[in-house]
Design a protein around this motif. Structure first.
Motif, PDB file in Angstrom:
ATOM      1  N   LEU A 156     -99.322  75.211-100.428  1.00 53.97           N
ATOM      2  CA  LEU A 156     -99.526  74.913 -99.754  1.00 53.97           C
ATOM      3  C   LEU A 156     -98.402  74.832 -98.988  1.00 53.97           C
ATOM      4  O   LEU A 156     -99.380  75.118 -98.019  1.00 53.97           O
ATOM      5  CB  LEU A 156    -100.272  73.485-100.403  1.00 53.97           C
ATOM      6  CG  LEU A 156    -100.429  73.389-101.437  1.00 53.97           C
ATOM      7  CD1 LEU A 156    -100.592  71.983-101.591  1.00 53.97           C
ATOM      8  CD2 LEU A 156    -102.396  74.094-100.975  1.00 53.97           C
ATOM      9  N   THR A 157     -97.237  75.049 -98.797  1.00 51.64           N
ATOM     10  CA  THR A 157     -96.701  74.635 -97.963  1.00 51.64           C
ATOM     11  C   THR A 157     -95.264  76.290 -98.021  1.00 51.64           C
ATOM     12  O   THR A 157     -94.885  76.108 -99.592  1.00 51.64           O
ATOM     13  CB  THR A 157     -95.506  73.650 -97.771  1.00 51.64           C
ATOM     14  OG1 THR A 157     -95.782  72.500 -97.763  1.00 51.64           O
ATOM     15  CG2 THR A 157     -94.515  73.928 -96.663  1.00 51.64           C
ATOM     16  N   HIS A 158     -95.190  77.196 -96.988  1.00 51.62           N
ATOM     17  CA  HIS A 158     -94.976  78.283 -97.763  1.00 51.62           C
ATOM     18  C   HIS A 158     -94.080  77.946 -97.001  1.00 51.62           C
ATOM     19  O   HIS A 158     -93.456  77.879 -95.411  1.00 51.62           O
ATOM     20  CB  HIS A 158     -96.183  79.605 -97.072  1.00 51.62           C
ATOM     21  CG  HIS A 158     -96.614  79.689 -97.148  1.00 51.62           C
ATOM     22  ND1 HIS A 158     -97.451  80.495 -98.298  1.00 51.62           N
ATOM     23  CD2 HIS A 158     -98.145  79.429 -97.099  1.00 51.62           C
ATOM     24  CE1 HIS A 158     -98.593  80.453 -98.295  1.00 51.62           C
ATOM     25  NE2 HIS A 158     -99.574  79.633 -97.749  1.00 51.62           N
ATOM     26  N   THR A 159     -92.811  78.851 -97.589  1.00 53.48           N
ATOM     27  CA  THR A 159     -91.534  78.782 -97.294  1.00 53.48           C
ATOM     28  C   THR A 159     -90.834  80.263 -97.061  1.00 53.48           C
ATOM     29  O   THR A 159     -91.262  81.309 -97.990  1.00 53.48           O
ATOM     30  CB  THR A 159     -90.532  78.078 -98.029  1.00 53.48           C
ATOM     31  OG1 THR A 159     -91.072  76.782 -98.164  1.00 53.48           O
ATOM     32  CG2 THR A 159     -89.111  78.069 -97.194  1.00 53.48           C
ATOM     33  N   GLY A 160     -90.135  80.806 -95.806  1.00 57.67           N
ATOM     34  CA  GLY A 160     -89.059  81.921 -96.327  1.00 57.67           C
ATOM     35  C   GLY A 160     -88.316  82.342 -95.917  1.00 57.67           C
ATOM     36  O   GLY A 160     -87.615  81.367 -95.228  1.00 57.67           O
ATOM     37  N   ILE A 161     -87.548  83.888 -95.780  1.00 65.23           N
ATOM     38  CA  ILE A 161     -86.136  83.630 -95.077  1.00 65.23           C
ATOM     39  C   ILE A 161     -86.047  84.886 -95.674  1.00 65.23           C
ATOM     40  O   ILE A 161     -86.837  86.179 -96.066  1.00 65.23           O
ATOM     41  CB  ILE A 161     -85.027  82.976 -96.136  1.00 65.23           C
ATOM     42  CG1 ILE A 161     -83.239  83.468 -95.294  1.00 65.23           C
ATOM     43  CG2 ILE A 161     -84.979  84.033 -98.499  1.00 65.23           C
ATOM     44  CD1 ILE A 161     -82.316  82.995 -96.075  1.00 65.23           C
ATOM     45  N   ASP A 162     -85.551  85.740 -94.097  1.00 67.79           N
ATOM     46  CA  ASP A 162     -85.520  86.775 -93.296  1.00 67.79           C
ATOM     47  C   ASP A 162     -83.670  87.087 -93.490  1.00 67.79           C
ATOM     48  O   ASP A 162     -83.553  86.397 -92.849  1.00 67.79           O
ATOM     49  CB  ASP A 162     -86.690  87.668 -93.046  1.00 67.79           C
ATOM     50  CG  ASP A 162     -87.160  86.833 -93.373  1.00 67.79           C
ATOM     51  OD1 ASP A 162     -88.351  87.105 -94.238  1.00 67.79           O
ATOM     52  OD2 ASP A 162     -88.584  87.842 -91.601  1.00 67.79           O
ATOM     53  N   ILE A 163     -83.051  88.267 -94.527  1.00 70.01           N
ATOM     54  CA  ILE A 163     -81.914  88.595 -93.814  1.00 70.01           C
ATOM     55  C   ILE A 163     -81.818  89.789 -94.041  1.00 70.01           C
ATOM     56  O   ILE A 163     -82.100  90.885 -94.451  1.00 70.01           O
ATOM     57  CB  ILE A 163     -80.945  88.796 -94.877  1.00 70.01           C
ATOM     58  CG1 ILE A 163     -81.532  87.143 -96.379  1.00 70.01           C
ATOM     59  CG2 ILE A 163     -79.969  88.455 -95.355  1.00 70.01           C
ATOM     60  CD1 ILE A 163     -80.695  86.597 -98.030  1.00 70.01           C
ATOM     61  N   PRO A 164     -81.084  89.980 -92.762  1.00 72.56           N
ATOM     62  CA  PRO A 164     -81.235  91.889 -91.721  1.00 72.56           C
ATOM     63  C   PRO A 164     -79.866  92.386 -92.801  1.00 72.56           C
ATOM     64  O   PRO A 164     -78.937  91.618 -93.506  1.00 72.56           O
ATOM     65  CB  PRO A 164     -80.229  91.635 -90.458  1.00 72.56           C
ATOM     66  CG  PRO A 164     -81.209  90.237 -89.778  1.00 72.56           C
ATOM     67  CD  PRO A 164     -80.981  89.192 -91.344  1.00 72.56           C
ATOM     68  N   MET A 165     -80.302  93.727 -93.078  1.00 75.79           N
ATOM     69  CA  MET A 165     -79.548  93.984 -93.674  1.00 75.79           C
ATOM     70  C   MET A 165     -78.181  93.648 -93.061  1.00 75.79           C
ATOM     71  O   MET A 165     -76.990  93.849 -93.969  1.00 75.79           O
ATOM     72  CB  MET A 165     -79.478  95.520 -93.914  1.00 75.79           C
ATOM     73  CG  MET A 165     -80.803  95.816 -95.349  1.00 75.79           C
ATOM     74  SD  MET A 165     -80.506  95.405 -96.688  1.00 75.79           S
ATOM     75  CE  MET A 165     -81.991  96.082 -97.409  1.00 75.79           C
ATOM     76  N   ASN A 166     -77.748  93.832 -92.029  1.00 73.89           N
ATOM     77  CA  ASN A 166     -76.653  94.283 -90.965  1.00 73.89           C
ATOM     78  C   ASN A 166     -75.990  92.759 -91.527  1.00 73.89           C
ATOM     79  O   ASN A 166     -74.737  92.770 -91.324  1.00 73.89           O
ATOM     80  CB  ASN A 166     -76.631  94.484 -90.040  1.00 73.89           C
ATOM     81  CG  ASN A 166     -77.799  93.804 -88.830  1.00 73.89           C
ATOM     82  OD1 ASN A 166     -78.569  93.020 -89.557  1.00 73.89           O
ATOM     83  ND2 ASN A 166     -77.770  94.545 -87.406  1.00 73.89           N
ATOM     84  N   ARG A 167     -76.596  91.871 -92.013  1.00 71.48           N
ATOM     85  CA  ARG A 167     -75.687  90.431 -91.605  1.00 71.48           C
ATOM     86  C   ARG A 167     -75.510  90.459 -93.822  1.00 71.48           C
ATOM     87  O   ARG A 167     -74.977  89.711 -94.263  1.00 71.48           O
ATOM     88  CB  ARG A 167     -76.981  89.444 -91.414  1.00 71.48           C
ATOM     89  CG  ARG A 167     -77.177  90.052 -90.329  1.00 71.48           C
ATOM     90  CD  ARG A 167     -76.499  88.894 -89.351  1.00 71.48           C
ATOM     91  NE  ARG A 167     -76.555  87.518 -89.838  1.00 71.48           N
ATOM     92  CZ  ARG A 167     -75.705  86.502 -88.747  1.00 71.48           C
ATOM     93  NH1 ARG A 167     -74.766  87.421 -88.156  1.00 71.48           N
ATOM     94  NH2 ARG A 167     -75.270  85.274 -89.404  1.00 71.48           N
ATOM     95  N   ILE A 168     -75.579  91.160 -94.408  1.00 71.09           N
ATOM     96  CA  ILE A 168     -75.680  90.915 -96.128  1.00 71.09           C
ATOM     97  C   ILE A 168     -73.862  91.575 -95.866  1.00 71.09           C
ATOM     98  O   ILE A 168     -73.699  92.277 -95.696  1.00 71.09           O
ATOM     99  CB  ILE A 168     -76.313  92.044 -97.072  1.00 71.09           C
ATOM    100  CG1 ILE A 168     -77.438  91.611 -96.104  1.00 71.09           C
ATOM    101  CG2 ILE A 168     -75.849  91.761 -98.890  1.00 71.09           C
ATOM    102  CD1 ILE A 168     -78.442  91.903 -97.766  1.00 71.09           C
ATOM    103  N   SER A 169     -73.354  90.499 -96.920  1.00 64.54           N
ATOM    104  CA  SER A 169     -71.734  90.845 -96.336  1.00 64.54           C
ATOM    105  C   SER A 169     -71.518  90.954 -98.054  1.00 64.54           C
ATOM    106  O   SER A 169     -70.294  91.997 -98.736  1.00 64.54           O
ATOM    107  CB  SER A 169     -70.772  90.073 -96.373  1.00 64.54           C
ATOM    108  OG  SER A 169     -71.128  88.638 -97.226  1.00 64.54           O
ATOM    109  N   SER A 170     -72.214  90.484 -98.921  1.00 64.47           N
ATOM    110  CA  SER A 170     -72.295  91.359-100.683  1.00 64.47           C
ATOM    111  C   SER A 170     -73.116  90.829-101.276  1.00 64.47           C
ATOM    112  O   SER A 170     -74.613  89.965-100.836  1.00 64.47           O
ATOM    113  CB  SER A 170     -71.026  90.729-100.998  1.00 64.47           C
ATOM    114  OG  SER A 170     -71.798  88.629-100.953  1.00 64.47           O
ATOM    115  N   VAL A 171     -73.376  91.330-102.274  1.00 63.53           N
ATOM    116  CA  VAL A 171     -74.198  91.539-103.473  1.00 63.53           C
ATOM    117  C   VAL A 171     -74.053  91.252-104.803  1.00 63.53           C
ATOM    118  O   VAL A 171     -72.603  92.137-105.485  1.00 63.53           O
ATOM    119  CB  VAL A 171     -74.885  92.681-102.901  1.00 63.53           C
ATOM    120  CG1 VAL A 171     -76.592  92.547-103.656  1.00 63.53           C
ATOM    121  CG2 VAL A 171     -75.669  93.096-101.789  1.00 63.53           C
ATOM    122  N   GLN A 172     -74.003  90.103-105.485  1.00 67.19           N
ATOM    123  CA  GLN A 172     -73.861  90.622-106.498  1.00 67.19           C
ATOM    124  C   GLN A 172     -74.962  89.806-107.573  1.00 67.19           C
ATOM    125  O   GLN A 172     -75.737  89.466-107.034  1.00 67.19           O
ATOM    126  CB  GLN A 172     -72.668  88.609-106.826  1.00 67.19           C
ATOM    127  CG  GLN A 172     -71.745  89.092-106.596  1.00 67.19           C
ATOM    128  CD  GLN A 172     -71.087  87.649-106.095  1.00 67.19           C
ATOM    129  OE1 GLN A 172     -70.965  87.056-106.710  1.00 67.19           O
ATOM    130  NE2 GLN A 172     -69.998  87.554-104.866  1.00 67.19           N
TER     131      GLN A 172
END
Length: 169
Positions: free
Chosen positions: A99-115
């Motif tokens: 009913l309530t949509h939530t979203g987040i966008d993370i640009p690739m150039n802002r990603i400093s680590s992936v685990q």
């Protein structure tokens, strides 16, 4: 064009679209099976009754079964279906909500680590938690990502390739 393609920019390329792992549907599925079995047993017992008692008891069994399914099975299925983990060539998108949509966008150039993190049970099921660190915020954790190692590798290569591309310009 369907979701998630309609959420992308004109020249943005979709690399990955996943829902959470099916393990989050295990308890609702088990609840559905057990409640249906109990309801079937009770219908068999009620059919031995006579007249209006039978009709009332059958109605009661059906109402209770529908209530259990509507309360314990349908909401988790809708949550699973409406949760999207999307990777494009430019960003990571996470969308969830019925009913309530939530979203987040993370640009690739802002990603400093992936685990990623997964225990023995998650490894057996092929799922885990993906942790994305960005330059300015606390790391974001996403649980129940199917094939989390492959997603981690894809994200790592996308970020690494984007860094190489920027350095060569």
């Amino acid at each position: 064009m369907g979701y998630p393609e309609d959420a992308l920019a004109r020249d943005e390329e979709l690399l990955l679209h996943r829902h959470p792992h099916w393990k989050m549907l295990f308890v609702p599925a088990l609840t559905f099976i057990l409640s249906t079995a109990v309801a079937g047993f009770l219908v068999g017992v009620v059919l031995n009754q006579e007249g209006t008692t039978r009709t009332v008891l059958l109605g009661l069994v059906v109402v209770v079964w529908v209530a259990v399914v509507a309360w314990r099975c349908i909401p988790p299925l809708l949550r699973w279906r409406s949760t999207h983990f999307i990777v494009t060539d430019r960003r990571v998108l996470i969308r969830h909500g019925v009913l309530t949509h939530t979203g987040i966008d993370i640009p690739m150039n802002r990603i400093s680590s992936v685990q990623f993190r997964h225990g023995l049970f998650d490894r057996m099921l092929g799922t885990g938690t993906l942790i994305i660190g960005s330059a300015s915020e606390d790391p974001l954790e996403y649980d129940d990502i199917p094939q989390v190692q492959q997603v981690h590798s894809l994200l790592y290569h996308q970020v690494f390739d984007a860094d190489d591309h920027r350095e060569n310009q």
